[in-house]
Write a protein that holds these residues in place. Structure first.
Motif, short mmCIF file in Angstrom:
data_model
loop_
_atom_site.label_atom_id
_atom_site.label_comp_id
_atom_site.label_asym_id
_atom_site.label_seq_id
_atom_site.Cartn_x
_atom_site.Cartn_y
_atom_site.Cartn_z
N ASP A 1 -4.98 9.20 -6.05
CA ASP A 1 -4.26 10.49 -5.93
C ASP A 1 -3.47 10.76 -7.21
N PRO B 1 0.84 -1.20 0.00
CA PRO B 1 0.00 0.00 0.00
C PRO B 1 0.88 1.25 0.00
N PRO B 2 0.28 2.42 -0.28
CA PRO B 2 1.06 3.67 -0.23
C PRO B 2 1.61 3.93 1.18
N SER C 1 -1.87 7.50 -3.38
CA SER C 1 -2.59 6.29 -3.82
C SER C 1 -2.77 6.35 -5.34
N VAL D 1 2.07 0.92 -8.21
CA VAL D 1 1.00 1.83 -8.64
C VAL D 1 0.43 1.36 -9.98
N TYR E 1 6.65 0.69 -1.70
CA TYR E 1 5.69 1.14 -2.71
C TYR E 1 6.43 1.86 -3.83
N GLN F 1 -1.47 -2.00 -9.47
CA GLN F 1 -2.67 -1.86 -8.63
C GLN F 1 -3.74 -0.99 -9.28
#
Ligand code: SAH
Length: 256
Positions: free
Chosen positions: A246, A143-144, A243, A154, A149, A157
Motif C-alpha cells: 500500500d 503486521p499492519p 501494508s 515497514v 506497527y 519488512q
C-alpha cells in the motif's frame, strides 16, 4: 578467571542460560554467507557455539574493553577477528567484501539503530538473528493494523522477512533487565528494489507515522505533494493501516 563487571551504560546483561544461548545460535541458517559478525559478545556465551560451527567464520565486535580482554583470553583463536569499537560506526566491508550475517544479544539501547544500519547494508546482510527487548521485537515483526506497527516495521519488512522466534524472561540474565526479551530472525527477501521512488517511500512512511493518529490526508500535508491521483478511501486511513505494498502504491501516486 574473573568475570566482566556488568556496566549499565553499555547495556550489559549477561545471558546465563546455555540452552537459550545454543538455540539462538542454531537460529542462523548458515546459508548464503561464509562470515558472521557477533555484536556485543560480552563474555562469549553465544561465541563458543558460533566458533564451533563449520558453516561460517566468526568475527566479533565489542565496545567494552574489559570484555575484549576477557574474550582474548577465552577465545584466542578469534583474537585476530575481534574488533573493539561501536558496531554503529563499523564498516562491514572490513570483514569481507562478500555477504555477512549478523547475530547477537544486542545492547538494547541501540537495537533499533542496529536494524537501521542493517537496512543501509541490506544487500550485504542476508540474515540477522538478534535478541532485543520484546517490545521492539514485536514492533519489527508486526503486521499492519496493529499499534506496534511503525516506521521500522515497514522499512524492514520491505526488504526482509521478519520472524518472531521466542520470548525470553528477565531472570536468565545477570543482572536481569527490567523488560522481557525476544529473539527474532530477519532474512533478506527477493525484492532487489521497490517498485517506486525509494527515497520518497521512506519520507512517506516516516511522515505518515510521525503523526500516526492522524489520517494520511493530514499527516502527509507537509510533504506538499499532489493528492489528485489518490482515492479518498486511502487518504482517510492512518499509516498503521497500510501494508508495504500500500505504501509503494501510495508513493507512486504521490510522485505523479
Ligand atoms: N552477548 C553477551 C552480552 C550481551 S549484553 C551475552 O549474551 O551475555 C550487550 C553487549 O553489547 C555488551 O557486552 C556490551 O558491552 C556490548 N555493546 C554495547 N554497545 C555496543 C556497541 N555500540 N557496539 C558493540 N558492542 C556493544
Amino acid at each position: 578467571m574473573s568475570q566482566v563487571k556488568a556496566k549499565k551504560h553499555l547495556g550489559q546483561h549477561f545471558l546465563k542460560d546455555e540452552n537459550i544461548a545454543f538455540n539462538i545460535t542454531e537460529a542462523l541458517s548458515g546459508n548464503g554467507y561464509d562470515h558472521i559478525l557477533e555484536i556485543g559478545p560480552g563474555m562469549g556465551v553465544l561465541t563458543k557455539y558460533l566458533e564451533k560451527n563449520p558453516k561460517f567464520t566468526t568475527h566479533l565486535i565489542e565496545l567494552d574493553n574489559e570484555s575484549v580482554v576477557y574474550l582474548a583470553k577465552h577465545f584466542p583463536d578469534l583474537k585476530a577477528r575481534t574488533y573493539q569499537g561501536d558496531f554503529l560506526q563499523f564498516d562491514l566491508n572490513k570483514i569481507t567484501t562478500g555477504k555477512l550475517a549478523i547475530i547477537g544479544n544486542f545492547p538494547y539501547n541501540i537495537s533499533s539503530q542496529i536494524f537501521f544500519k542493517i537496512l543501509d547494508d541490506k544487500d550485504k546482510v542476508p540474515e540477522c538473528v538478534g535478541m532485543l527487548q520484546k517490545e521492539v521485537a514485536e514492533r519489527l515483526a508486526s503486521p499492519p493494523g496493529n499499534k506496534n506497527y511503525g516506521i521500522l516495521s515497514v522499512l524492514l519488512q520491505a526488504y526482509f522477512d521478519v520472524e518472531y522466534l521466542f520470548t525470553v524472561q528477565p531472570d536468565v540474565f545477570d543482572p536481569p533487565p527490567k523488560v522481557k526479551s525476544a529473539v527474532i530472525r530477519v532474512k533478506r527477501n527477493q525484492v532487489a528494489k521497490l517498485d517506486c521512488d525509494e527515497v520518497l517511500f521512506k519520507r512517506v512512511v516516516k511522515q505518515g507515522f510521525n503523526m500516526r493518529r492522524k489520517t494520511l490526508r493530514n499527516a502527509l500535508k507537509s510533504l506538499n505533494l499532489p493528492y489528485d491521483n489518490i482515492e479518498p478511501t486511502i487518504l482517510d486511513k492512518r499509516a498503521e493501516q497500510l501494508s508495504v505494498q500500500d505504501f509503494v502504491a501510495l508513493t507512486n501516486k504521490l510522485s505523479h
